[in-house]
Write a protein that holds these residues in place. Structure first.
Motif, short mmCIF file in Angstrom:
data_model
loop_
_atom_site.label_atom_id
_atom_site.label_comp_id
_atom_site.label_asym_id
_atom_site.label_seq_id
_atom_site.Cartn_x
_atom_site.Cartn_y
_atom_site.Cartn_z
N SER A 841 0.71 -1.29 0.15
CA SER A 841 0.14 0.15 0.16
C SER A 841 0.85 1.11 0.07
CB SER A 841 -0.86 -0.05 1.41
OG SER A 841 -1.79 -1.05 1.23
N VAL A 842 2.14 1.32 1.02
CA VAL A 842 2.81 2.32 0.95
C VAL A 842 3.43 2.63 -0.46
CG1 VAL A 842 4.75 3.48 1.95
CG2 VAL A 842 3.02 2.23 3.34
N PHE A 843 3.81 1.49 -1.02
CA PHE A 843 4.48 1.69 -2.31
C PHE A 843 3.29 2.23 -3.44
CE2 PHE A 843 5.10 -0.10 -6.56
CZ PHE A 843 6.35 0.31 -6.97
N SER A 844 2.23 1.55 -3.48
CA SER A 844 1.34 1.92 -4.22
C SER A 844 0.83 3.71 -3.94
CB SER A 844 -0.02 1.17 -4.09
OG SER A 844 0.28 -0.19 -4.19
N LEU A 845 1.03 4.10 -2.61
CA LEU A 845 0.65 5.46 -2.74
C LEU A 845 1.84 6.26 -3.16
CD1 LEU A 845 -0.35 5.17 1.15
CD2 LEU A 845 -1.79 6.28 -0.50
N GLU A 847 3.00 5.27 -6.01
CA GLU A 847 2.49 5.43 -7.51
C GLU A 847 1.59 6.41 -7.81
OE1 GLU A 847 5.31 3.57 -8.83
OE2 GLU A 847 3.67 2.40 -9.96
N VAL A 848 0.58 6.45 -6.82
CA VAL A 848 -0.37 7.40 -7.11
C VAL A 848 0.31 8.94 -7.21
CG1 VAL A 848 -2.17 8.63 -5.76
CG2 VAL A 848 -2.08 6.20 -5.53
N LYS A 857 6.74 13.66 -3.52
CA LYS A 857 6.03 12.88 -2.60
C LYS A 857 5.90 11.53 -2.74
CE LYS A 857 2.14 16.29 -1.56
NZ LYS A 857 0.87 16.57 -1.81
N ALA A 858 6.23 11.23 -3.82
CA ALA A 858 6.41 9.83 -4.63
C ALA A 858 7.65 9.25 -3.75
CB ALA A 858 6.57 9.60 -6.24
N ILE A 859 8.75 9.84 -3.82
CA ILE A 859 10.16 9.64 -3.21
C ILE A 859 9.74 9.23 -1.66
CG2 ILE A 859 12.43 10.06 -2.49
CD1 ILE A 859 12.41 11.90 -5.39
N ALA A 860 8.93 10.16 -0.93
CA ALA A 860 8.88 10.00 0.29
C ALA A 860 8.23 8.49 0.70
CB ALA A 860 8.08 11.04 1.06
N TYR A 861 7.26 8.13 -0.20
CA TYR A 861 6.45 6.97 -0.01
C TYR A 861 7.52 5.70 -0.29
CZ TYR A 861 1.81 8.82 0.72
OH TYR A 861 0.98 9.52 1.25
N ALA A 879 10.71 -0.09 -5.11
CA ALA A 879 10.83 1.23 -4.46
C ALA A 879 11.92 1.89 -4.83
CB ALA A 879 10.45 0.96 -2.85
N TYR A 880 13.17 1.14 -4.48
CA TYR A 880 14.41 1.70 -4.77
C TYR A 880 14.64 2.08 -6.25
CZ TYR A 880 17.31 0.46 -0.76
OH TYR A 880 17.88 0.19 0.26
#
Lengths: 928, 274
Positions: A841-845, A847-848, A857-861, A879-880
């Motif tokens: 889910s965090v990874f997908s956030l 992606e959003v 913001k993407a990098i933070a997730y 994620a990396y």
């Protein structure tokens, strides 16, 4: 009016011709008279009535009254008649009768006189002549037809019926009788005697070769069919419609008739060639046949110009079948119209009728297809509104609420004045309610009440508004609305439910004393009400919350034992069991379930009850007894795939057996065979369901041996067809095929589970599995429907996390980022789901945000993933990589390079494709 | 052209076809006691003046048609086929086919109708391969309605499970035929094909075309009704299945399909028909 033809006079004239032929040396006067006679005869044969009259008047004036003059006196009457001079014809026939009272044509002259009176509209005179002639066998049929015609011409068709009935008393064996039948049938119909009319036509149908005018039969049959249909006599209407000949049959019939006449004509002409001396005799018949052929050809020409009436006839027949409840036959006729007459005006009606008939038959796919096809072909057609409404109703019937919502909304927009508007509006509100879109449901129900305040559904609408407030979490408004409902409808349909809901609201407010008071008052007001178990269960919950456990226990047991549904009984027993387990009161647990099993031996809860009885016995130091007891129940139900809890018993049995065997030193290998012996009825071969369950039970013995358990799962999945498997095994078999990448083999198991066990506790396996298959195939719309249904409309248990995450991923794939974001936030926040679902889910956030172009913001997730969820390597690798890519997008090459290097330093990620990708990206980064 | 070859030889009538009329293209009719064929010539045994008989030869090309009496064996074979006695039906048909074979190319010969019935009987007996090898032996030119050959060809395709090809052929036949019997049979074929393809809905709608739209084609009704019952049962529509079975066993009680229905649907048989 029918002409007096040469055919009827042929015999008389032949005789006259022979007697006038001079046998002695010719005299001039006689020769003149003979010539005049011949010219009159030829004029008559040629249809020259004036010529006939002129010649024969001269003959009559100049010749003496001798017996030889008889045909002249008769024929002149016929000529007057044929020329429409009916009164003169009548006078001529009367003169003939006066002059030749014993003449050969006397009888015929009487009939001819009646015909002349009829032509002259002297009906009483005609009837006076005809009535005595009925007793003459050679004239009877013609006389009866003539009497009927007189009555009709007089404007009193009822009087025509008795002579025609006398005509048909002995059946139809002549052309006159056939004509009479064609005359009689509409007369019956006109006086409401449709059944008699039908009987007459059916009689006629057996003698079609005698019918002169087949079109008249068609018209009468069609009108009669319509009349019978309108009276609800559908079987008889069909019988009438079946008599109607289609255009090709009609044309063939007429052509055949013409061919027969031409054949007869050819034979006569051949006869004439062979015997020219008999010319006067043949001339009349030939003339009659020629005019017959001409008339028939004219009729044929008319028939050819007729529009093809088959589509209209088929539509009528289809309606008749439909009204008789024979929907398939109605569809056959509607299909025939569409296949054979696709451009006819009836084709559109036929297509819509087909949709309706399919819907009646419960063939929803075909009904929807037909309605959709109608709307595509006839968007502005007369049935467009009905077809739209039908499609929406079908979607609702299929429980496809999303489609139903779309279709009802579309219908209401496109057809604001439809008669179905009220139903559609209320249905839409119900659908929104069912979809959990309570705000929209409240608004739609409000609008419905405003537009249709007097609707029979108004009370339902008001009550649903209250429920919608309640389910949307606004308890305060819900209480207000429920109270409002109760004061507006004190004897309403939902009073008991409303008061129960109000008690539930109080429970939500933790006012347990009030709940107890309200439920007691409810119980006294609605004794024996079907909701009593739920109410008792609610009261028990409040009593439990107040730690009044004895009373709570009693209330739970009362709830479970008062005819509750399996769902309520299961809950109440479960809660009672919790209390008793806390007390360690295993004997009461056992006693409670034993009495339930004794009272409800066929309940679906029996295996659950047995499970607890077994546990109670094991817990009270009687494991062998527990094993025997559970095995006995499992054995009884092991072959029935519908007994869902059998697997629960098998698991418990396997655990108890393994424990006992370990304690008594039985080798594990023997445990499996002992378990099988316990579960097999002596001398009885297990059925396929039992075989599959025995494999499952063996798997339950091997809890520590994953490979062996997987092998048993594979055996179950690959060896059995869906119908023999229980819901749990269906779900497991489907899951197995998904795991090994064979979605096509997984689908039948999930579909069978979905279709046959909609209330199963493992139904979520079906939704999760089918949704996953659709998602993997790129069919995101279908996947979304299934995920939504799985999360919102079924009691998802084991698969709720997978369903919720899947819905989020699908929304992401569909680009519905806001909705996806909400779901991923929800998954990430649920403590019980901590783990890979959170990482995903965090990874997908991330992606959003990436898709929104919010790189930071993407990098933070992404960073949260590889920092906080390092255990879940696939997500960490992704994620990396995406974090590095986001840094690149921001132009931060150094940070990107650091990220890629961090990935490459992690040895656990070397096998992932992202590893190589990161190396390549690192090499391609611009120098700092 | 030499139309007739008078020959005054006297033969025993062994192996000859009995009394028939030869209609020549010039309209002349010759009543013959018996006929035999030798190459392009048809020899007719005729009564001669003063008693006795002799043979007259006619070139086949001069013959418009021969009016052979309808062989009783043809109807008997049909009855046997309909009642499921296929071997006996085939024997009866052989008694027509063999003697009429020399005249197969002449109009009025019963060879082609008997051969068509033979193929149908083989198909009904489940001997599809024999039917398939027999059918090509019947030239279309010898058959009054060539669609009947295509109909049998499509039925063979169904037995071979070449369902798509069969469906296309049935459709093509229906588009061109004006013969209700052929059309009705083609619907039975489509129904059978659809049922084999597990398309019970399509099958039911095809079978029902026959009683609904071709009520006069009663010969085809038993096959259509048993098909309707099977398709309706496959759809779970017991009411429709029962209605078809009832119509079958009451209207066609001695048909092979009625016997099948009694075996397949014992619970749907009306009590007065059990």
């Amino acid at each position: 009016m029918k002409a007096l033809t040469w055919r009827s006079l042929r015999a008389a004239l032949f005789w006259a011709a022979s007697v006038l032929v001079p046998t002695a040396p010719a005299q001039d006067a006689n020769n003149d008279l003979f010539a005049l006679f011949n010219s009159g005869m030829q004029a008559f044969a040629a249809g020259d009535w004036a010529g006939t009259i002129s010649a024969f008047e001269t003959v009559i004036a100049r010749a003496e009254l001798t017996p030889q003059m008889e045909p002249v006196y008769f024929t002149i009457g016929a000529a007057y008649y044929n020329s429409g001079q009916f009164e003169k014809a009548a006078t001529a026939f009367q003169t003939y009768q006066e002059k030749f009272p014993k003449g050969a044509q006397f009888t015929k002259s009487q009939f001819a006189l009646a015909e002349a009176w009829t032509g002259a509209k002297q009906f009483d005179s005609a009837r006076a002549v005809l009535t005595p002639l009925e007793s003459n066998p050679s004239l009877r049929e013609d006389v009866l037809v003539a009497l009927a015609r007189v009555a009709e011409l007089e404007g009193d068709p009822q009087k025509a019926i008795p002579p025609l009935e006398r005509l048909l008393a002995n059946g139809i064996s002549s052309r006159s009788a056939a004509r009479g039948a064609l005359q009689l049938a509409p007369l019956y119909a006109a006086t409401g005697r449709d059944r008699k009319a039908l009987e007459t036509l059916l009689l006629l149908e057996k003698n079609t070769s005698l019918i002169d005018n087949i079109v008249q039969l068609n018209t009468t049959a069609l009108q009669l069919g319509d009349s019978l249909f309108n009276q609800g006599e559908f079987e008889s209407a069909l019988a009438a419609y079946r008599m109607v000949r289609l255009r090709p049959q009609l044309l063939a019939f007429q052509r055949e008739r013409i061919a027969r006449m031409q054949d007869e004509l050819a034979k006569l002409q051949a006869g004439l060639r062979a015997e020219p001396r008999r010319a006067p005799d043949f001339a009349g018949a030939i003339s009659a046949l020629r005019s017959g052929v001409a008339e028939s050809e004219r009729l044929l020409g008319d028939f050819e110009k007729l529009p093809d009436f088959a589509p209209g006839l088929y539509l009528r027949m289809g309606r008749s079948w439909y009204e008789l409840g024979r929907r398939w036959q109605a569809i056959v006729l509607n299909r025939a119209i569409q296949d054979d007459y696709p451009d006819s005006p009836e084709a559109a009606t036929a297509l819509f009728s087909e949709a309706v008939a399919f819907a009646d038959l419960g063939r929803l796919d075909s009904a929807d297809q037909a309605a959709e096809s109608y709307l595509a072909k006839h968007p502005g057609g007369s049935f467009a509104g009905n077809a739209s409404f039908l499609r929406a109703s079908i979607a609702l019937q299929r429980d496809d609420l999303e489609a139903a919502e779309r279709l009802f909304s579309g219908f209401l927009q496109s057809h604001p004045k439809s008669a179905y508007r009220e139903t559609a509006s209320f249905s839409l509100a119900q659908i929104l309610f069912g979809l959990g879109r309570y705000d929209e449901a409240i608004a739609t129900l409000g609008a419905f009440l405003q537009e249709f305040p007097a609707s029979p559904s108004a009370e339902d609408a008001e009550y649903r508004i209250a429920l919608a407030w309640m389910f949307s979490g606004d308890i305060e408004t819900a209480v207000q609305k429920l109270t409002g409902y109760l004061s507006k409808y004190p004897s309403g349909r939902y009073v008991a439910d409303a008061r129960y809901r109000l008690a539930v609201c109080e429970f939500g407010a933790a006012d347990h004393e009030k709940v107890i008071e309200m439920t007691r008052s409810w119980e006294s007001d609605f004794p024996g009400h079907a909701q009593l178990p739920e109410l008792l269960s609610l009261r028990a919950d409040s009593l439990a919350a107040l730690d009044r456990t004895d009373e709570a226990l009693a209330a739970y047991r009362a709830a479970a034992e008062s005819g509750a549904s399996d769902e309520v009984a299961g809950y109440a027993f479960g809660e009672a069991t919790k209390i008793l387990r806390r007390r360690g009161d295993w004997p009461v647990i056992s006693q409670m379930y034993e009495s339930f099993v004794a009272a409800n031996p066929e309940s679906q809860l029996v295996p659950t009850a047995v499970f607890w009885i077994g546990r109670a016995r094991a817990a009270t130091g009687r494991p062998a007894e527990a094993i025997a007891f559970i095995a006995e129940t499992a054995r009884r139900h092991i072959g029935d795939p519908k007994r869902e809890a059998v697997e629960q018993l098998l698991t418990q049995l396997a655990q108890l057996t393994a424990r006992e065997d370990k304690r008594s030193g039985v080798p594990p290998a023997e445990s499996a065979s002992r378990l099988e012996t316990l579960l097999s009825a002596p001398g009885e071969a297990p059925n396929e369901t039992a075989e599959a369950r025995l494999l499952f039970a063996r798997g339950e013995l091997l809890t520590a041996q994953k490979a062996s358990r997987d092998d048993l799962r594979k055996q179950i999945a690959e060896s059995f067809e869906p119908p023999v498997l229980s819901p749990l095994l269906l779900g497991q078999a489907g899951d197995y095929f998904i795991e090994v990448g064979q979605p096509d083999r997984a689908r039948p198991f999930f579909e069978f589970l979905q279709a046959n066990y909609p209330t199963s506790s493992v139904i979520d396996h079906a939704y999760a599995g089918l949704a996953r298959i659709a998602y993997d195939a790129g069919d995101y719309e279908k996947a979304l429907k299934l995920y939504t249904a799985g999360t919102e409309r079924i009691p998802a248990n084991l698969k709720l996390r997978e369903l919720t995450l899947g819905k989020g991923r699908t929304l992401l794939a569909l680009g519905r980022l806001d909705e996806a974001e909400k779901i991923f936030e929800q998954v990430a926040s649920i403590r019980e789901w901590r783990g890979e679902a959170t990482a995903a889910s965090v990874f997908s956030l991330g992606e959003v945000e990436r898709l929104r172009g919010n790189w930071s913001k993407a990098i933070a997730y992404y960073q949260r993933v590889y920092v906080a969820y390092q255990k879940f390597l696939p997500w960490v690798a992704k994620a990396y990589l995406l974090s590095g890519e986001a840094f690149e997008k921001l132009g931060q090459s150094a940070e990107a390079a650091n990220t890629y290097r961090e990935l490459l330093r992690n040895e656990r990620l070397t096998a992932f494709p992202e590893f190589a990708e990161a190396r390549a990206r690192l090499q391609n980064l611009p120098p700092p | 052209m030499k139309a007739a070859v008078p020959i005054c030889l006297f033969f025993a009538s062994l192996g000859l076809l009995p009394a028939q009329t030869i209609v020549l293209k010039n309209g002349q009719e010759i009543s013959a006691e018996s006929l035999r064929r030798s190459g392009p010539t048809v020899f007719a045994r005729i009564q001669v003046a003063g008693g006795g008989s002799g043979e007259v030869g006619h070139a086949a090309a001069t013959i418009e048609r021969i009016e052979f009496p309808r062989p009783a064996a043809l109807a008997e074979a049909e009855d046997l086929r309909v009642s499921g006695r296929f071997d006996e039906a085939l024997k009866r048909l052989a008694s027509v086919i063999d003697p009429s074979a020399p005249f197969r190319d002449l109009r009025g010969s019963w060879w082609a109708p008997a051969m068509l019935k033979k193929v149908r009987s083989l198909l009904d007996a489940g001997r599809g391969k024999e039917a398939e090898t027999t059918l090509p032996a019947i030239p279309k030119a010898f058959v009054a309605d060539a669609d009947v050959i295509d109909l049998l060809r499509a039925d063979i395709l169904v037995q071979k499970q070449d369902l798509a090809e069969a469906d296309a052929l049935y459709d093509a036949i229906r588009k061109r035929t004006h013969n209700d019997s052929v059309a009705a049979q083609s619907w039975v074929g489509t129904g059978t094909s659809r049922l084999a393809a597990q398309d019970a809905e399509g099958a039911l709608l095809a079978f029902l075309r026959v009683p609904v739209l071709y009520p006069a084609e009663t010969n085809t009704h038993p096959a259509a009704l048993i098909g309707s019952a099977r398709a309706a049962a496959a759809l779970g529509d017991q009411t429709e299945a029962a209605a078809a079975v009832e119509q079958l066993v009451t209207a066609h009680p001695s048909s092979v399909q009625a016997a099948q229905a009694r075996r397949e649907f014992p619970t749907l048989i009306p009590s007065n028909e059990k």
